[in-house]
Design an enzyme around this catalytic site. Structure first.
Site: not given
Length: 1302
Positions: A115, A149, A324, A328, A1234
């Site tokens: 990312c 992320c 725009s 929408n 973890e």
């Protein structure tokens, strides 16, 4: 006619006639340019991985406009005469990294790195936007608010952004590698040239021509063009293009063929914003970002500022920059898109000007527009008009509302609303009440309520009647998700709006009444207490992650970044949509083979010498393709192979599988059904956890018992940023090379060999790095690589696939769902004496690694002293998608089960849950009883002292009192605080390594472990530097810079095992240490012979001259017994719950985690924060929803919501405990990947405390006096879940109560 543009200053010119107008900028960048920093993750504008900077030159104003766009939605033809800058265009390894790249690296803000290029461009754009003023901390936090992320937990990313802010205190920035008082300077004047001069000279007028893509320059030209298309004998299909962002939501549009693409962004009337005395007129193609900026500038109209503030919560900035306002509204009108824009403009009294070929130009109110029939294909909105309201004679109120999973946008609202009311002396003259996303076809005005309220003084009784009327007049359609919840939000918003008229006496001078509006989220802040250990330098140092700057610039190579070999083909999976059915055949819609398709690979194409195996692991094999009968929804039936990835994906979407279910038993779709039909997998005895004590005796000793209480837990999707991907290349002598994004190259290797029926020495699996795994690329990556290998073997051409996000979510699975039934006995003091469990685990249709789950559940659950513990596990074989091991598999469920039981015991005794937790914490003696040898030595048990230490450092007791006082004095917000411990067992396993010293003194390291973002390479480099540094020759102190860790290659590094279980970094370090110790032994005699100081380079030169073997390999095998050890952590979390919406804000989290002697505290800190936030997603946000047959419905970024910047703890404090020596560990280190995920249970428990307070209040209002407060807060505790437990009728109950007491 040519299409001319620039990418990173490089000129590109394409013949417009040769370009498919549906080609996206992302497709061009990834498949036809050398620039690979732009990543494909979701393909729908929902993640930010593909963000680029688009620069457009205005020859009239002679200025350059820079803004970010999502390249996966931006059509290539729409960037004519534009310039594109990607992250490697900002800086790179050849020309020097940009300051942004170095900041991301220095703030430890990149883990898997997939990312990071998009983050870098988003931040760069934000800095450009502030070029005329100082960049602030607030802007820094918003800079990456739309970027996803899955690794870091966002905190370090936000700090990297804040480091550029003029108003930041450097002491407030998080842990980083820079000197505390000196950040490398950022020269704002020395900008990257985003728009090259040569492109300015090529600006020309656009010739509409008769190409498939055309760009009319006026309304008249557009009318002629559309008229000609409509008059065509065949009626040419036309796509009007502004930003094309609608294809992110309506993905089927991408596969639809259009005869003509008409770019309407160059028409002056449609791209201007004009202000007049009555209001403002906005061109339909004006981007939402420009609308926001314009409305903010019109300060005379206060309503406009509130419209702008709401618009900032529509999508992400990189979508608003190209999407725009007209587009929408048209989506809302034509396709019932749940638009915020339509709702707020409806309340504001907007109107639209439409150009219709049949009716000409016409102006209608927005309400009429929304209620009318869908716009015809050749009709369009030209402009939108919003009136001024400030000149009205009476005062007025205007507010907008939305309830959404993410406070700051990038999520569709459960409900949005906007209310405008003209008032005088607390009397409503008239009002406009608009609601959207309500399960109605479009945004609506509630006119019955408007008429009822007009002319009335607002009182509690009036408001109560209005709310009753609202419930009757606005009824969501059947099938609307969370229907009851959405219906409950409308009265809440109405109450919030009008209640101010009851409590406010005087209007303010500007004509607005003061409203008690929700405050914006507090700014993110944090602290980190990280011990630095120099004993094994450079091990223990917070070295920045290896390759972080390379990841930020986008130069780090992932599997899909590898250039396509000649004649490369692309694959896409056709999966089953039936859980248990015979497959009769595969065809395509309209019975024609789609463009570009070369083959459909199925089980019939597996070589005769091979087997239909997609997965070969310790516990057995699983089929690659379904044969005669599908076992579950999402099972791979075939791989369609085409000349491009798009053609392959399109063909897969067009595939029609013929099923038959006659003569088949009904599918098993629940764990209960599996038990009833004895459809169970065996659990090997050596994997079955051991019972503790005598539960019958414990139950008989108990003063109280809770019997047969049930808990259900659902699944969670991995949401790695890089989806499953592989590239298979046939090689000489019937061999094959496969590049796989996997955590298990050794097992991919054996799976491919078995499937193809060739010896393993003819298979080579290469894995350099993985863009996030979390367990999802352990088992589930194997069939992806194997399918590509089968296709490549069959066609004798390279075959690759990059699985699209939807398919990945449907086929990959996630956490194991389960049903838990427990009985617990306990004393009146809260001391638990016995716990009995029955746990039904849904393994899915195939076994995978599900056999590991029971022991993991019990390992985490045993964190408390239950007195005695017994359990009965059933591993259920269903016709549902096979589950995979996801980060903390079973452990996270185990810790939740423990906390749910603790809270149930506390409720039944009317004691605080924290008291029950502390009473049942282990002593070392009970720890040894429950964990046997895994408990370690007495001094290694740190949890009890950590519990007390965090209680003091987080001011827990004081904050409990403050929370209590807050709850007593606040009706509509309740807070909760909770302290939760964890114990997490991990095991070491065999891991290989090789270290080689080259002639120039540089070092190359190979390990079996895969770099997933967890910093494995970084720790390995440090370990090699430490061990080789024991030679103590000149230059070894800088040896880390000479070390490079290279990709995993299964023919070079055998016995690679798997990367998982949190200990692969330790194991890899241990293997490398053994290799380096061997090299040290070989080199030491040379040092002794030198008779004096010798430099590293001279030493290596002598070694080469004397033919000393400078390559050493070894296999680390844990010799200590046991190979298991325990990890400890404690977290305190405090939350604030909005009772009207059910939204939970995590105000503060404090974590204390025992990392032993950390190999790299910066890496471990990142793992702790990232794991915690992923756990936060599981407990609070991520709904994994399937239909009745198991097909995943939450299959996109639109429906599956992982945490974002605005959902993490607002105050995030982490302390890493250096717990001293652990003789049996690798340099006394402990795991961090973890275990911290389990600490997120503290947020869920704190939310339960807040909900408990809300329920007490609600019961008081309803006059219920009993003390029965036992309830279960489901996982995830989403807004609808929390609101339902707090009371869907909470507003009505309050008004009724208030009326009765008055």
């Amino acid at each position: 006619m040519s299409l001319v543009f620039a990418i990173n200053g490089q000129r590109f010119e394409l013949s417009l006639s040769s370009v498919d107008p549906s080609t996206t900028l992302l497709e061009f960048l990834r498949y036809q340019s050398p620039f690979k920093s732009v990543k494909l993750s979701c393909g729908e504008g929902g993640c930010g991985a593909c963000v680029v900077l688009l620069s457009r030159y205005d020859p009239v104003l002679q200025n350059v406009e820079d803004f970010t766009v999502s390249s996966c939605l931006t059509l290539l033809c729409s960037i004519n005469h534009c310039s594109i800058t990607t992250s490697e265009g900002l800086g790179n390894s050849r020309d020097g990294f940009h300051t942004i790249h170095n900041r991301f690296s220095g703030f430890h803000a990149s883990q898997c790195g997939f990312c990071t290029p998009g983050m870098s461009v988003s931040l760069f754009s934000a800095l450009l936007d502030s070029s005329s003023s100082e960049f602030t901390v607030l802007e820094a936090e918003k800079a990456v608010s739309g970027n996803l992320c899955r690794c870091t937990g966002y905190r370090p990313i936000v700090d990297a952004c804040k480091s550029f802010a003029a108003d930041v205190d450097i002491e407030d920035l998080g842990f980083n590698s820079f000197c505390k008082n000196s950040l490398p300077p950022f020269d704002s004047e020395k900008r990257v040239c985003s728009f090259p001069e040569f492109l300015k000279d090529e600006m020309k007028s656009i010739d509409s021509g008769m190409h498939p893509w055309c760009s009319p320059g006026s309304v008249e030209e557009l009318q002629r063009l559309l008229g000609a298309c409509k008059a065509n004998r065949d009626g040419l299909s036309v796509k009007l293009v502004a930003g094309n962002t609608s294809t992110g939501y309506y993905k089927d549009e991408r596969d639809r063929h259009y005869d003509k693409y008409v770019d309407i962004t160059r028409i002056p009337e449609m791209k201007e914003i004009r202000e007049n005395q009555n209001g403002v007129e906005i061109g339909a193609v004006v981007t939402i970002s420009k609308v926001i900026a314009a409305l903010i500038e019109i300060r005379v109209e206060k309503l406009f500022g509130k419209l702008a503030a709401h618009m900032e919560k529509i999508a992400a900035r990189f979508i608003r920059n190209f999407g725009s306002i007209g587009g929408n509204l048209v989506m809302a009108q034509r396709k019932q898109f749940p638009s915020d824009m339509a709702t707020i403009l409806l309340a504001a009294g907007a109107s639209v000007n439409i150009m219709s070929l049949s009716r000409g130009l016409e102006k209608v109110t927005l309400e009429q527009f929304l209620q009318g029939p869908p716009l015809e294909d050749y009709d369009l909105v030209l402009t939108i008009e919003i009136p001024f309201w400030h000149h009205q004679s009476s005062e007025f109120l205007f507010e907008t509302y939305r309830a959404a999973p993410r406070p700051n946008g990038s999520a569709l609202a459960y409900l949005n609303a906007a209310f405008l009311a003209q008032v005088k002396d607390r009397m409503v003259i008239n009002c406009r009440l608009a609601f959207g996303a309500y399960g109605t076809k479009h945004a609506i005005r509630c006119k019955e309520v408007e008429e009822f309220l007009s002319g009335k003084l607002i009182t509690d009784n009036v408001l109560s009647e209005a709310i009753t009327l609202l419930g009757k007049s606005v009824v969501p359609q059947e099938g609307t998700s969370n229907l009851a919840y959405r219906s409950s939000l409308a009265p809440g918003f109405l109450f919030k709006f009008f209640h101010s008229l009851i409590i406010t006496e005087k209007p303010s001078s500007n004509g607005y009444y003061h409203l008690d509006q929700p405050k914006p989220l507090p700014m993110l802040s944090s602290s980190q207490h990280v011990p630095i250990n120099d004993e094994y330098f450079p091990v223990g140092e917070p070295v920045t992650k290896s390759g972080a700057s390379l990841q930020a610039s986008g130069e780090a190579v992932y599997v899909d970044d590898i250039p396509a070999p000649a004649n490369c083909l692309y694959g896409a999976f056709i999966y089953s949509t039936k859980p248990y059915a015979k497959v009769k055949g595969i065809s395509f819609k309209e019975n024609s083979v789609p463009d570009g398709v070369l083959a459909v690979i199925s089980y019939k194409d597996v070589p005769k010498a091979g087997q239909n195996i997609g997965l070969k692991f310790s516990f057995g094999t699983e089929p690659l393709f379904a044969e005669d009968i599908t076992l579950h929804v999402g099972q791979c039936i075939a791989l369609v192979v085409a000349d491009t990835q798009r053609h392959a994906d399109t063909a897969a979407n067009l595939a029609v599988v013929e099923y038959e279910t006659e003569d088949l038993e009904p599918p098993i779709l629940s764990v209960e059904d599996a038990v009833k039909k004895s459809s169970l997998f065996e659990i090997y005895p050596f994997l079955y956890p051991q019972q503790v004590g005598d539960t019958s005796k414990g139950m008989s000793e108990a003063d109280h018992r809770i019997l047969s209480s049930e808990i259900r837990l659902g699944s969670q999707y991995f949401f790695y940023m890089e989806t499953q991907t592989a590239l298979a290349v046939p090689d000489e002598d019937n061999s094959i090379v496969v590049y796989s994004s996997c955590q298990t190259p050794q097992y991919v290797h054996s799976s491919v060999a078995a499937c193809l029926g060739i010896p393993e020495n003819k298979v080579r699996i290469i894995t350099r790095r993985v863009g996030g795994g979390f367990g999802g690329k352990a088992v589930k990556a194997m069939p992806v690589a194997t399918a590509c290998a089968v296709a490549a073997n069959k066609l004798q051409r390279p075959v690759r696939t990059y699985v699209n996000r939807k398919t990945d979510m449907i086929m990959t699975g996630g956490r194991h769902p389960m049903k838990i039934t427990y009985s617990v006995g306990f004393k009146s003091t809260g001391k638990i004496t016995a716990l009995e469990l029955e746990i039904l685990i849904d393994a899915g249709a195939t076994l995978g690694l599900s056999m590991l789950i029971p022991s993991n559940i019990i390992g985490a659950l045993k964190k408390y002293n239950w007195g005695a513990l017994s359990f009965d596990f059933k591993l259920c074989k269903t016709n549902l998608l096979s589950k995979a091991i996801m980060r903390a598999p079973g452990d996270v469920q185990g810790t939740y089960i423990a906390e749910a039981i603790i809270e149930n015991v506390a409720s039944s005794l009317s004691l605080e849950a924290d008291t029950i937790r502390k009473i049942n914490l282990h002593t070392y003696e009970s720890l040894a009883l429950f964990y046997k040898d895994g408990a370690g030595e007495p001094h290694e048990y740190t949890l009890s002292s950590m519990w007390d230490k965090l209680g003091v450092s987080s001011n827990f007791e004081e904050r409990v009192s403050i929370v209590r006082e807050f709850n007593e004095s606040n009706i509509w917000r309740k807070r909760g605080i909770s302290r939760v411990p964890i114990i997490y067992p991990v095991s070491m396993f065999a891991t290989p390594g090789r270290v080689s010293v080259l002639s120039d003194g540089t070092v190359v390291v190979e390990v079996g472990g895969i770099e997933l973002g967890q910093g494995l390479w970084t720790k390995v480099k440090q370990m090699a530097g430490y061990t080789l540094g024991l030679l103590q020759c000149d230059g070894t102190e800088e040896l880390v810079d000479k070390i490079r860790v290279v990709q995993s290659d299964t023919l070079s590094m055998v016995q690679g095992n798997f990367t998982g279980g949190s200990t692969t970094s330790e194991g890899s370090c241990a293997a490398v240490r053994l290799c380096c110790e061997t090299l040290v032994k070989r080199l030491k005699p040379l040092i002794d012979k030198s008779g004096g100081p010798i430099s590293w380079n001279n030493l290596i030169s002598q070694a080469y001259a004397q033919s000393v073997n400078l390559s050493a390999s070894d296999l680390y095998t844990p010799e200590e017994t046991p190979t298991q050890y325990l990890n400890y952590g404690v977290a305190v979390s405090e939350v604030d719950v909005d009772l009207v919406t059910g939204h939970t804000t995590v105000l503060q989290t404090d974590i204390l985690y025992d990392s032993g002697k950390s190999l790299n505290p910066a890496v471990d800190l990142g793992q702790i924060e990232g794991a915690f936030v992923q756990g936060l997603g599981f407990f609070m946000l991520e709904e994994y929803i399937t239909d009745s047959e198991g097909l995943v419905l939450t299959d996109s970024t639109w429906t599956y919501k992982i945490p974002t910047v605005d959902t993490i703890p607002r105050q995030f404090n982490v302390e890493i405990l250096n717990s001293g020596r652990h003789e049996k560990r690798v340099l006394s280190s402990k795991a961090s990947g973890e275990p911290p995920l389990l600490l997120a249970a503290s947020v869920h428990c704190a939310t339960r405390e807040a909900v408990k307070e809300a329920r007490k209040q609600l019961r008081m209002w309803k006059g219920v006096n009993d003390s029965e407060l036992m309830f279960q807060l489901p996982v995830p505790a989403t807004m609808p879940v929390v609101k339902e437990l707090c009371g869907l009728d909470i507003v009505e109950s309050y008004l009724e109560w208030k009326s009765s007491v008055n």
